[in-house]
Design an enzyme around this catalytic site. Structure first.
Site, PDB file in Angstrom:
ATOM      1  N   ARG A   1       0.839  -1.205   0.000  1.00 22.58           N
ATOM      2  CA  ARG A   1       0.000   0.000   0.000  1.00 22.58           C
ATOM      3  C   ARG A   1       0.876   1.259   0.000  1.00 22.58           C
ATOM      4  O   ARG A   1       0.473   2.310  -0.463  1.00 22.58           O
ATOM      5  CB  ARG A   1      -0.981   0.011   1.192  1.00 22.58           C
ATOM      6  CG  ARG A   1      -1.895   1.243   1.210  1.00 22.58           C
ATOM      7  CD  ARG A   1      -3.201   1.026   1.993  1.00 22.58           C
ATOM      8  NE  ARG A   1      -2.996   0.373   3.256  1.00 22.58           N
ATOM      9  CZ  ARG A   1      -2.443   0.943   4.337  1.00 22.58           C
ATOM     10  NH1 ARG A   1      -2.054   2.205   4.289  1.00 22.58           N
ATOM     11  NH2 ARG A   1      -2.296   0.259   5.441  1.00 22.58           N
TER      12      ARG A   1
ATOM     13  N   TYR B   1     -15.265  15.618 -17.326  1.00 27.74           N
ATOM     14  CA  TYR B   1     -15.627  14.196 -17.331  1.00 27.74           C
ATOM     15  C   TYR B   1     -16.795  13.956 -16.368  1.00 27.74           C
ATOM     16  O   TYR B   1     -16.836  14.543 -15.274  1.00 27.74           O
ATOM     17  CB  TYR B   1     -14.392  13.380 -16.915  1.00 27.74           C
ATOM     18  CG  TYR B   1     -14.660  11.909 -16.870  1.00 27.74           C
ATOM     19  CD1 TYR B   1     -14.822  11.173 -18.048  1.00 27.74           C
ATOM     20  CD2 TYR B   1     -14.788  11.232 -15.662  1.00 27.74           C
ATOM     21  CE1 TYR B   1     -15.094   9.825 -18.015  1.00 27.74           C
ATOM     22  CE2 TYR B   1     -15.060   9.875 -15.615  1.00 27.74           C
ATOM     23  CZ  TYR B   1     -15.212   9.178 -16.797  1.00 27.74           C
ATOM     24  OH  TYR B   1     -15.486   7.839 -16.752  1.00 27.74           O
TER      25      TYR B   1
ATOM     26  N   LYS C   1      -6.989   5.303 -20.475  1.00 28.21           N
ATOM     27  CA  LYS C   1      -7.142   5.746 -21.858  1.00 28.21           C
ATOM     28  C   LYS C   1      -5.826   5.557 -22.622  1.00 28.21           C
ATOM     29  O   LYS C   1      -5.377   4.439 -22.736  1.00 28.21           O
ATOM     30  CB  LYS C   1      -7.653   7.188 -21.862  1.00 28.21           C
ATOM     31  CG  LYS C   1      -8.842   7.424 -20.895  1.00 28.21           C
ATOM     32  CD  LYS C   1     -10.103   6.623 -21.226  1.00 28.21           C
ATOM     33  CE  LYS C   1     -11.113   6.551 -20.091  1.00 28.21           C
ATOM     34  NZ  LYS C   1     -11.548   7.828 -19.540  1.00 28.21           N
TER      35      LYS C   1
ATOM     36  N   ASP D   1      -6.612  18.023 -16.087  1.00 29.95           N
ATOM     37  CA  ASP D   1      -6.854  16.653 -16.543  1.00 29.95           C
ATOM     38  C   ASP D   1      -6.394  16.605 -17.996  1.00 29.95           C
ATOM     39  O   ASP D   1      -6.998  17.212 -18.881  1.00 29.95           O
ATOM     40  CB  ASP D   1      -8.348  16.334 -16.407  1.00 29.95           C
ATOM     41  CG  ASP D   1      -8.692  14.907 -16.854  1.00 29.95           C
ATOM     42  OD1 ASP D   1      -7.965  14.355 -17.701  1.00 29.95           O
ATOM     43  OD2 ASP D   1      -9.691  14.352 -16.367  1.00 29.95           O
TER      44      ASP D   1
END
Ligand SMILES: *Cc1c(COP(=O)(O)O)cnc(C)c1O
Length: 418
Positions: free
Chosen positions: A69, A122, A231, A206
């Site tokens: 983690r 988005y 993407k 972004d």
């Protein structure tokens, strides 16, 4: 040879990986482990002192591997490779684009603060900003591509929380209309409204649509560049992931909150993305060449009313032309178009496609088509959607690596059905 002098694409197969630490394996293995053995208790103590910030890191000291983690070789090597494209100090990889975005917003905003954001963003980001942040007492204020930097400044001035402006969040080019926002103008506003070096207005971009190849927001002064690595970076429609990149001033805070939210990517995701980065440049360049051929063909088609593509910005639109020249290195591989008619005609076209898949998402090797008004942008306020030209006749295309003649043949037979 000095890696800093090489092009990123030359380093994607090797940078940050030492084969002799992994039985000579040429490719970085998947370190599918939750925890790492310390050589001694003293070493474990030293690693934790650094991880928890109990003392400064020594000159040659590196943070040792502790627990997946906090860190894992697949993530660390991937993050080192990602920094090269944007010339960032550091990167953090997440299990999704949304977890990358929400971690930045949660870490750098607090109750009473004001965030300004570009519209449209988005869908998931739109929901988080408009429906979740207000529950924390954070003020949210959108602006649109029609607003000039002067309009945005007037919006700040008119806002009751103007003294608490904490972030300007931008998605450029905007999805699906490819409207452009001026990153440098946002950075100027952020500087102007920052109260001190510690009490600053941050700029987050972004860059999923263009990155990491064709637009580099950090070089225009942005504090964060954020990706849905699902993407272009992933590029094969087989993984969900996200990334945040920035300076050594801000990244430790991003990584610290990631450690406590526990939304880091797993080792298998890290390994898949390293696989993808090796072909990132050849994929994206081929996709951009194909997109240009498709856009030019669509622009001539009698059943197509309008094409939205960065390679076809109207000569008279000086503002967009100017931003495009300063901010972009390529027109990219995303485009949208309006079919003549409305939703019925757009659906007939989408239902007739054979090679191009009817699916949301973008940036992958296969071409994808979707209907923004009823799919990705169905949650956007109707008035805003109309104002932004996201209507029933619009189709969005993410152009893949297929042969352009075959793509055009498919689009042609589907348009014949309209
Ligand atoms: C897909 C996407 C996101 C969200 O990313 P996930 O990986 O699906 O969580 C954020 N921003 C943009 C521009 C996107 O296209």
């Amino acid at each position: 040879m000095d890696p800093k002098k090489m092009h990123p694409e030359s380093l994607m197969m090797s940078y940050g990986y030492k084969a002799h630490l992994s039985e000579g394996a040429v490719k970085c293995p998947i370190f599918q482990t939750s925890t790492f053995a310390f050589k001694t208790a003293e070493e474990g103590k030293a690693f934790f002192e650094i991880a928890y910030g109990l003392r400064e890191k020594g000159a040659d000291e590196e943070l040792g591997l502790i627990y997946s983690r906090l860190n894992n070789p697949d993530l660390e090597i991937l993050e080192n490779r990602l920094t090269l494209w944007d010339k960032a100090d550091d990167a953090a990889v997440f299990e999704s684009g949304m977890s990358a975005i929400t971690t930045v917003l949660l870490e750098f905003l607090k109750p009473g603060d004001l965030i300004l954001f570009s519209n449209p963003v988005y869908g998931g980001t739109d929901h988080f900003i408009n429906h979740f942040l207000p529950k924390l007492g954070i003020h949210v204020q959108g602006f649109t591509p029609m607003d000039t930097p002067e309009d945005i400044e007037a919006m700040i001035e008119a806002h009751p929380a103007k003294d608490r402006l904490a972030m300007i969040y931008v998605e450029t080019p905007a999805n699906p209309t490819l409207d452009l926002f001026d990153i440098e103008a946002c950075v100027r506003l952020a500087k102007k409204y920052s109260r001190s070096a510690e009490d600053r207005v941050y700029v987050a971009v972004d860059n999923t649509y263009m990155g990491p190849l064709w637009q580099h927001p950090l070089q225009f002064g942005a504090d964060f560049v954020i990706y849905s690595a699902t993407k272009y970076i992933g590029g094969h429609s087989d993984v969900i992931a996200g990334a945040v990149l920035g300076s050594s001033e801000v990244m430790p805070r991003v990584k610290e909150l990631r450690t406590f939210l526990g939304n880091m990517a797993g080792p298998h995701t890290g390994w898949l993305l390293m696989r993808s980065l090796e072909t990132l440049k050849v994929r994206m360049e081929r996709q951009a060449i194909n997109a240009e051929a498709v856009a030019q063909w669509l622009a001539e088609h009698p059943k197509v009313e309008k094409v939205y593509y960065l390679g076809m910005i109207d000569d008279k639109d000086e503002r967009h032309q100017d931003i495009y020249r300063r901010q972009y290195e390529c027109a990219g591989a995303m485009l949208s178009f309006d079919v003549k008619g409305g939703e019925k005609e757009a659906f007939r076209f989408l239902n007739a496609l054979k090679l191009v898949k009817l699916a949301v998402s973008l940036g992958s090797t296969e071409s994808l088509a979707e209907h923004p008004a009823t799919m990705t942008h169905a949650g956007v306020d109707l008035d805003l959607r109309n104002q932004l030209n996201i209507t029933g006749k619009m189709v969005r295309l993410s152009v893949g690596v297929e042969h352009p003649d075959d793509l055009i043949a498919d689009l042609s037979q589907a348009l014949d059905q309209v």
